[in-house]
Write an enzyme that holds these catalytic residues in place. Structure first.
Site, PDB file in Angstrom:
ATOM      1  N   HIS A 142      68.866   2.147  21.942  1.00 37.30           N
ATOM      2  CA  HIS A 142      67.404   2.061  22.085  1.00 37.30           C
ATOM      3  C   HIS A 142      66.765   3.264  21.417  1.00 37.30           C
ATOM      4  O   HIS A 142      67.224   4.381  21.604  1.00 37.30           O
ATOM      5  CB  HIS A 142      66.988   2.044  23.564  1.00 37.30           C
ATOM      6  CG  HIS A 142      67.503   0.844  24.285  1.00 37.30           C
ATOM      7  ND1 HIS A 142      68.743   0.801  24.845  1.00 37.30           N
ATOM      8  CD2 HIS A 142      66.931  -0.362  24.521  1.00 37.30           C
ATOM      9  CE1 HIS A 142      68.938  -0.387  25.395  1.00 37.30           C
ATOM     10  NE2 HIS A 142      67.848  -1.115  25.217  1.00 37.30           N
ATOM     11  N   LYS A 144      73.457  -4.638  20.768  1.00 32.28           N
ATOM     12  CA  LYS A 144      72.008  -4.700  21.017  1.00 32.28           C
ATOM     13  C   LYS A 144      71.363  -3.474  20.362  1.00 32.28           C
ATOM     14  O   LYS A 144      71.732  -2.343  20.683  1.00 32.28           O
ATOM     15  CB  LYS A 144      71.740  -4.707  22.527  1.00 32.28           C
ATOM     16  CG  LYS A 144      70.265  -4.782  22.881  1.00 32.28           C
ATOM     17  CD  LYS A 144      70.072  -4.742  24.404  1.00 32.28           C
ATOM     18  CE  LYS A 144      68.602  -4.771  24.762  1.00 32.28           C
ATOM     19  NZ  LYS A 144      68.341  -4.339  26.132  1.00 32.28           N
ATOM     20  N   GLN A 180      56.763  -5.927  25.739  1.00 31.66           N
ATOM     21  CA  GLN A 180      57.394  -7.144  26.258  1.00 31.66           C
ATOM     22  C   GLN A 180      56.314  -8.174  26.602  1.00 31.66           C
ATOM     23  O   GLN A 180      55.279  -7.821  27.163  1.00 31.66           O
ATOM     24  CB  GLN A 180      58.188  -6.793  27.511  1.00 31.66           C
ATOM     25  CG  GLN A 180      59.304  -7.746  27.836  1.00 31.66           C
ATOM     26  CD  GLN A 180      60.182  -7.158  28.937  1.00 31.66           C
ATOM     27  OE1 GLN A 180      59.778  -7.128  30.086  1.00 31.66           O
ATOM     28  NE2 GLN A 180      61.349  -6.684  28.581  1.00 31.66           N
ATOM     29  N   SER A 228      43.570 -17.955  18.102  1.00 31.64           N
ATOM     30  CA  SER A 228      44.200 -18.806  17.075  1.00 31.64           C
ATOM     31  C   SER A 228      45.644 -19.182  17.435  1.00 31.64           C
ATOM     32  O   SER A 228      46.040 -20.328  17.196  1.00 31.64           O
ATOM     33  CB  SER A 228      44.162 -18.112  15.712  1.00 31.64           C
ATOM     34  OG  SER A 228      42.827 -18.017  15.280  1.00 31.64           O
ATOM     35  N   LYS A 284      39.778  -9.902   4.789  1.00 25.13           N
ATOM     36  CA  LYS A 284      39.382 -11.117   4.052  1.00 25.13           C
ATOM     37  C   LYS A 284      39.083 -10.873   2.572  1.00 25.13           C
ATOM     38  O   LYS A 284      39.299 -11.760   1.749  1.00 25.13           O
ATOM     39  CB  LYS A 284      38.135 -11.733   4.706  1.00 25.13           C
ATOM     40  CG  LYS A 284      38.472 -12.497   5.962  1.00 25.13           C
ATOM     41  CD  LYS A 284      37.265 -13.143   6.577  1.00 25.13           C
ATOM     42  CE  LYS A 284      37.693 -13.894   7.825  1.00 25.13           C
ATOM     43  NZ  LYS A 284      36.604 -14.406   8.618  1.00 25.13           N
ATOM     44  N   ASP A 294      35.662 -20.717   6.137  1.00 31.39           N
ATOM     45  CA  ASP A 294      34.540 -20.212   6.953  1.00 31.39           C
ATOM     46  C   ASP A 294      33.211 -20.787   6.468  1.00 31.39           C
ATOM     47  O   ASP A 294      32.327 -21.098   7.266  1.00 31.39           O
ATOM     48  CB  ASP A 294      34.426 -18.684   6.833  1.00 31.39           C
ATOM     49  CG  ASP A 294      35.425 -17.953   7.705  1.00 31.39           C
ATOM     50  OD1 ASP A 294      35.932 -18.551   8.669  1.00 31.39           O
ATOM     51  OD2 ASP A 294      35.698 -16.766   7.419  1.00 31.39           O
ATOM     52  N   ASN A 316      22.630  -5.020   6.421  1.00 32.21           N
ATOM     53  CA  ASN A 316      23.959  -4.526   6.788  1.00 32.21           C
ATOM     54  C   ASN A 316      23.907  -3.028   7.056  1.00 32.21           C
ATOM     55  O   ASN A 316      23.089  -2.311   6.483  1.00 32.21           O
ATOM     56  CB  ASN A 316      24.949  -4.818   5.652  1.00 32.21           C
ATOM     57  CG  ASN A 316      26.375  -4.544   6.065  1.00 32.21           C
ATOM     58  OD1 ASN A 316      26.798  -4.987   7.135  1.00 32.21           O
ATOM     59  ND2 ASN A 316      27.115  -3.812   5.251  1.00 32.21           N
TER      60      ASN A 316
HETATM   61  P1  NAP Z   1      34.500  -7.727   8.168  1.00 34.68           P
HETATM   62  O1  NAP Z   1      34.840  -8.291   6.841  1.00 34.68           O
HETATM   63  O2  NAP Z   1      35.295  -6.587   8.670  1.00 34.68           O
HETATM   64  O3  NAP Z   1      32.948  -7.327   8.184  1.00 34.68           O
HETATM   65  C1  NAP Z   1      32.354  -6.757   9.316  1.00 34.68           C
HETATM   66  C2  NAP Z   1      30.867  -6.632   9.101  1.00 34.68           C
HETATM   67  O4  NAP Z   1      30.290  -6.218  10.320  1.00 34.68           O
HETATM   68  C3  NAP Z   1      30.490  -5.606   8.043  1.00 34.68           C
HETATM   69  O5  NAP Z   1      29.322  -6.031   7.418  1.00 34.68           O
HETATM   70  C4  NAP Z   1      30.226  -4.347   8.893  1.00 34.68           C
HETATM   71  O6  NAP Z   1      29.292  -3.472   8.322  1.00 34.68           O
HETATM   72  C5  NAP Z   1      29.607  -4.971  10.122  1.00 34.68           C
HETATM   73  N1  NAP Z   1      29.810  -4.126  11.286  1.00 34.68           N
HETATM   74  C6  NAP Z   1      30.979  -3.786  11.868  1.00 34.68           C
HETATM   75  N2  NAP Z   1      30.762  -3.010  12.943  1.00 34.68           N
HETATM   76  C7  NAP Z   1      29.418  -2.818  13.037  1.00 34.68           C
HETATM   77  C8  NAP Z   1      28.586  -2.115  13.935  1.00 34.68           C
HETATM   78  N3  NAP Z   1      29.102  -1.436  14.961  1.00 34.68           N
HETATM   79  N4  NAP Z   1      27.255  -2.156  13.735  1.00 34.68           N
HETATM   80  C9  NAP Z   1      26.730  -2.841  12.703  1.00 34.68           C
HETATM   81  N5  NAP Z   1      27.473  -3.537  11.809  1.00 34.68           N
HETATM   82  C10 NAP Z   1      28.799  -3.531  11.982  1.00 34.68           C
HETATM   83  O7  NAP Z   1      34.611  -8.866   9.312  1.00 34.68           O
HETATM   84  P2  NAP Z   1      34.343 -10.444   9.176  1.00 34.68           P
HETATM   85  O8  NAP Z   1      35.637 -11.123   8.956  1.00 34.68           O
HETATM   86  O9  NAP Z   1      33.219 -10.660   8.240  1.00 34.68           O
HETATM   87  O10 NAP Z   1      33.895 -10.812  10.682  1.00 34.68           O
HETATM   88  C11 NAP Z   1      32.625 -10.455  11.166  1.00 34.68           C
HETATM   89  C12 NAP Z   1      32.306 -11.231  12.432  1.00 34.68           C
HETATM   90  O11 NAP Z   1      32.289 -12.618  12.180  1.00 34.68           O
HETATM   91  C13 NAP Z   1      33.304 -11.042  13.568  1.00 34.68           C
HETATM   92  O12 NAP Z   1      32.625 -10.882  14.766  1.00 34.68           O
HETATM   93  C14 NAP Z   1      34.077 -12.319  13.615  1.00 34.68           C
HETATM   94  O13 NAP Z   1      34.510 -12.643  14.920  1.00 34.68           O
HETATM   95  C15 NAP Z   1      33.040 -13.308  13.158  1.00 34.68           C
HETATM   96  N6  NAP Z   1      33.670 -14.489  12.565  1.00 34.68           N
HETATM   97  C16 NAP Z   1      33.617 -15.657  13.251  1.00 34.68           C
HETATM   98  C17 NAP Z   1      34.198 -16.779  12.724  1.00 34.68           C
HETATM   99  C18 NAP Z   1      34.150 -18.074  13.469  1.00 34.68           C
HETATM  100  O14 NAP Z   1      34.853 -18.994  13.075  1.00 34.68           O
HETATM  101  N7  NAP Z   1      33.352 -18.196  14.491  1.00 34.68           N
HETATM  102  C19 NAP Z   1      34.840 -16.739  11.484  1.00 34.68           C
HETATM  103  C20 NAP Z   1      34.859 -15.523  10.813  1.00 34.68           C
HETATM  104  C21 NAP Z   1      34.279 -14.406  11.365  1.00 34.68           C
HETATM  105  P3  NAP Z   1      29.709  -2.304   7.287  1.00 34.68           P
HETATM  106  O15 NAP Z   1      29.761  -2.957   5.940  1.00 34.68           O
HETATM  107  O16 NAP Z   1      28.628  -1.326   7.448  1.00 34.68           O
HETATM  108  O17 NAP Z   1      31.058  -1.795   7.746  1.00 34.68           O
END
Ligand code: NAP
Length: 498
Positions: free
Chosen positions: A116, A141, A204, A238, A285, A321, A377
Site C-alpha cells: 500500500h 495486491k 472507496q 451523467s 469544452k 448543447d 461575462n
Molecule cells: P465554462 O466553459 O467553464 O465557462 C464558465 C463561464 O462561467 C465563464 O464564462 C466564466 O466566466 C463564468 N463564471 C464562472 N464562475 C463565475 C463567477 N463566480 N461569477 C461570474 N461568472 C462566472 O463552463 P460551461 O461548460 O460553459 O458551463 C457553464 C454552466 O452551464 C454550468 O453551470 C453548467 O452546469 C451549465 N451547463 C448546463 C448544461 C445543461 O445541459 N443544462 C449544459 C452545459 C452547461 P470567466 O470567463 O470570467 O471565467
C-alpha cells in the site's frame, strides 16, 4: 468479484455487518485491526461468503498498533482456522514461508501479499509486482494513491501485463475509475464500503453506488467504456443517466467520471484504453478541441465540444448543447419535453451571462434563430471575443443590473450545487414579462429561478436542456435515440430523490 471490508469496532457489530455485506459481496474482508477482541473462530464459523483475514498495521494504513509477533500470530491463526484468504503485508514477507508451511498440503487458504502506498503511484510498479510475486504469494495486491487521473493508466498497464492473479487499483478521488472499471482493467477484485461514510480506504465507493450508479455487475472484459471529462465531476448525474440507459437498452457499456486537470495529458495517456465516447464539461469544452482528430462543422463553428465519439480510433468532437438549449427555450410555452418548431426566439432581446463552452453553444444557436443577443461575462475580453465570433453585442459585468431583456440566460455556474444560495443578478432586476432560463440543472430550481418566479417571471430550468443534450450524445455513441421522458425521470429521481 466485489469485496466488502468489515470495519466494525466490536464483535457483535462485526457479525451483523458480515451478514449484511454477504447479501451483496462475493467476498468479505475481516479487518481484525478495527474489531476489538475479535473472536476469529466464531466469525469464520458464521461466514456465508469467502473471507479475507487482514490485520493491517498502522505503517500500512491500518489500525493495529500492537507488536508484530502478536499480529503475525493472528494471521497464522486465520490459516489454521481455514480462512479462505489471508492478507500479509509485503514487509512481513519473511513470515509467509512459515505461514505457507503452516497451512499444510491440504489447506485451501490463499495468501495475498499486499503493498500500500498512501502518497503516490510510484513509477516502479512492475518491480514491486515481481518482488511480491516471487515471495510465494497466491495473489498479489498493489494499492497506490492517485495524485492525478493518469496514475490509473499505470495501474491499468500493470494489470494488463500481470502473469498471476493481481488486485490493483488507485486510492483517492482521482483513483475512482480504477475501482469501478476493475474488470476491464483486469483486477482480481475491487473493494466497496458497506455504506457511504464507512470506507476503509480513501476513495472507496459504496456498494450501493457501484451496483446502482455504475451497474458494476454487468461489467465484463469486453464492456465498452464511456465517460465524463471535467473538473469537478463528482456532482454530475451523467453516470446514473447513461448507465441506466445502457442497461435498459441492452448495451454492454459503462460510463464513468474522469476528473481531469490537464486535458492534453489525459487524451494522450488514455488513448490506449479505447474509450468509446466522452461527454465534456467544465472547464474543458474549448480546450479539448486541439486534442481531437476531427470536429463536426457545427461544433467547429461554435468553438466548443461537449461530446466525443471514438470512430475506429479517431476522436471526433460534436456539440449537443446548442440544439438542446435552443429547443428548450423554444418550448418555453410547453410543459413536456416534446419537440417544438416555432419561431419564438426570432427578434427577442436575449441577455446571455457567460462566455464559456455552454454560452458559446447557446449564442450561436440564438443567432441562427434571429435573436438579438447581448453577452455579459466576468472576463470582459472573453465576452468581446465571443461577441465578435457570433456577431452580437457585449457589455461589462457591472452593466448587468441595467439590462433590458425579453430573455435572460445564465450560462455560468453561479448558483450551482453546492453554492445553491448564490445568484448572478439582484432579484429586483427580474421583472415580467422577462423569461429567465438557468442552464444549471443541479439544483433543479436555482436561487435565480426562485427569485424570478417570485417576481412573476416565466422560468426555464436547465434540466430539459440536460435531458436533450444527453439523449443526443447517447444517439451519437450508440446510433439509438433514448426516450427523453425516461432520462428526465432518472434525472429527477436522482436530483430530488422521488
Ligand atoms: P465554462 O466553459 O467553464 O465557462 C464558465 C463561464 O462561467 C465563464 O464564462 C466564466 O466566466 C463564468 N463564471 C464562472 N464562475 C463565475 C463567477 N463566480 N461569477 C461570474 N461568472 C462566472 O463552463 P460551461 O461548460 O460553459 O458551463 C457553464 C454552466 O452551464 C454550468 O453551470 C453548467 O452546469 C451549465 N451547463 C448546463 C448544461 C445543461 O445541459 N443544462 C449544459 C452545459 C452547461 P470567466 O470567463 O470570467 O471565467
Amino acid at each position: 468479484m466485489i469485496c466488502i471490508p468489515i470495519i466494525a469496532n466490536n464483535l457483535e457489530d462485526a457479525l451483523k455487518d458480515m451478514e449484511e455485506a454477504s447479501k451483496f459481496a462475493d467476498i468479505v474482508e475481516l479487518r481484525l485491526d478495527y474489531i476489538k477482541n475479535p473472536d476469529l473462530k466464531l466469525l469464520l464459523e458464521r461466514r456465508t461468503k469467502p473471507v479475507i483475514v487482514t490485520n493491517r498495521p498502522v505503517r500500512e494504513g491500518g489500525k493495529f498498533s500492537g507488536g508484530e509477533e502478536e499480529r503475525i500470530a493472528s494471521l497464522k491463526l486465520a490459516v489454521q482456522l481455514h480462512a479462505d484468504f489471508v492478507d500479509i503485508e509485503h514487509d512481513s514477507v519473511q513470515h509467509i514461508s512459515r505461514g505457507m508451511a503452516l497451512r499444510g498440503p491440504t489447506s485451501k487458504t490463499k495468501i495475498i501479499v499486499s503493498y500500500h502506498n498512501f502518497r503516490e503511484t510510484p513509477s516502479y510498479l512492475t518491480d514491486i509486482y515481481q518482488r511480491l510475486r516471487q515471495s510465494g504469494a497466491d495473489i498479489v495486491k498493489i494499492v497506490t494513491y492517485a495524485t492525478n487521473i493518469t496514475d490509473n493508466i499505470r495501474i491499468y498497464e500493470l494489470l494488463q501485463h500481470a502473469q498471476s492473479p493481481l488486485i490493483s487499483f488507485c486510492m483517492g478521488e482521482y483513483g475512482a475509475i480504477s475501482r469501478i472499471l476493475y474488470k476491464r482493467f483486469g483486477s482480481y477484485l475491487t473493494f466497496a464500503s458497506l455504506q457511504s461514510g464507512r470506507e476503509s480506504a480513501p476513495g472507496q465507493i459504496s456498494i450501493q453506488e457501484l451496483l446502482n450508479t455504475y451497474q458494476i455487475r454487468r461489467q465484463d472484459n469486453h464492456t465498452s467504456i464511456y465517460g465524463l471529462i471535467g473538473n469537478p465531476v463528482s456532482h454530475s448525474i451523467s453516470p446514473i443517466i447513461h448507465n441506466t440507459l445502457f442497461k435498459k437498452m441492452n448495451f454492454n457499456s459503462i460510463y464513468v467520471p474522469f476528473k481531469v486537470d490537464n486535458i492534453n495529458d489525459f487524451m494522450r495517456e488514455f488513448g490506449g484504453l479505447d474509450v468509446k465516447g466522452y461527454s465534456v464539461t467544465i472547464p474543458h469544452k474549448e480546450s479539448v478541441i486541439s486534442c481531437l482528430d476531427a470536429i463536426d462543422p457545427i461544433a467547429k463553428k461554435i468553438g466548443a465540444v461537449n461530446t466525443i465519439v471514438n470512430r475506429d480510433g479517431q476522436m471526433v468532437g460534436f456539440n449537443t448543447d446548442c440544439e438542446a438549449a435552443i429547443k428548450t427555450l423554444e418550448g418555453v410555452n410547453q410543459v413536456s419535453v416534446k419537440d417544438t418548431k416555432d419561431e419564438y426566439l426570432k427578434g427577442k432581446k436575449v441577455v446571455l451571462l457567460g462566455a464559456g463552452g455552454a454560452a458559446r453553444a447557446i449564442a450561436f444557436g440564438l443567432k441562427e434563430c434571429g435573436a438579438q443577443i447581448t453577452i455579459i461575462n466576468r472576463n470582459y475580453e472573453r465576452a468581446q471575443s465571443l461577441a465578435s465570433d457570433v456577431g452580437c453585442l457585449f457589455r461589462k459585468f457591472n452593466d448587468l443590473e441595467a439590462i433590458e431583456a425579453d430573455i435572460l440566460v445564465n450560462a455560468t455556474p453561479v448558483g450551482m450545487f453546492p453554492a445553491v444560495n448564490e445568484t448572478p443578478i439582484l432579484k429586483n432586476k427580474l421583472k415580467p414579462p422577462m423569461v429567465v432560463f438557468d442552464t444549471i440543472y443541479n439544483p433543479i430550481e436555482t436561487k435565480l429561478l426562485r427569485d424570478a418566479k417570485s417576481q412573476g417571471c416565466k422560468i426555464v430550468g436547465g434540466l430539459l436542456m440536460f435531458v436533450r443534450q444527453a439523449a443526443a450524445q447517447f444517439k451519437l455513441w450508440t446510433g439509438q435515440m433514448p426516450s427523453l421522458e425516461m432520462i428526465e425521470r432518472i434525472a429527477y429521481k436522482k436530483l430530488v430523490g422521488e
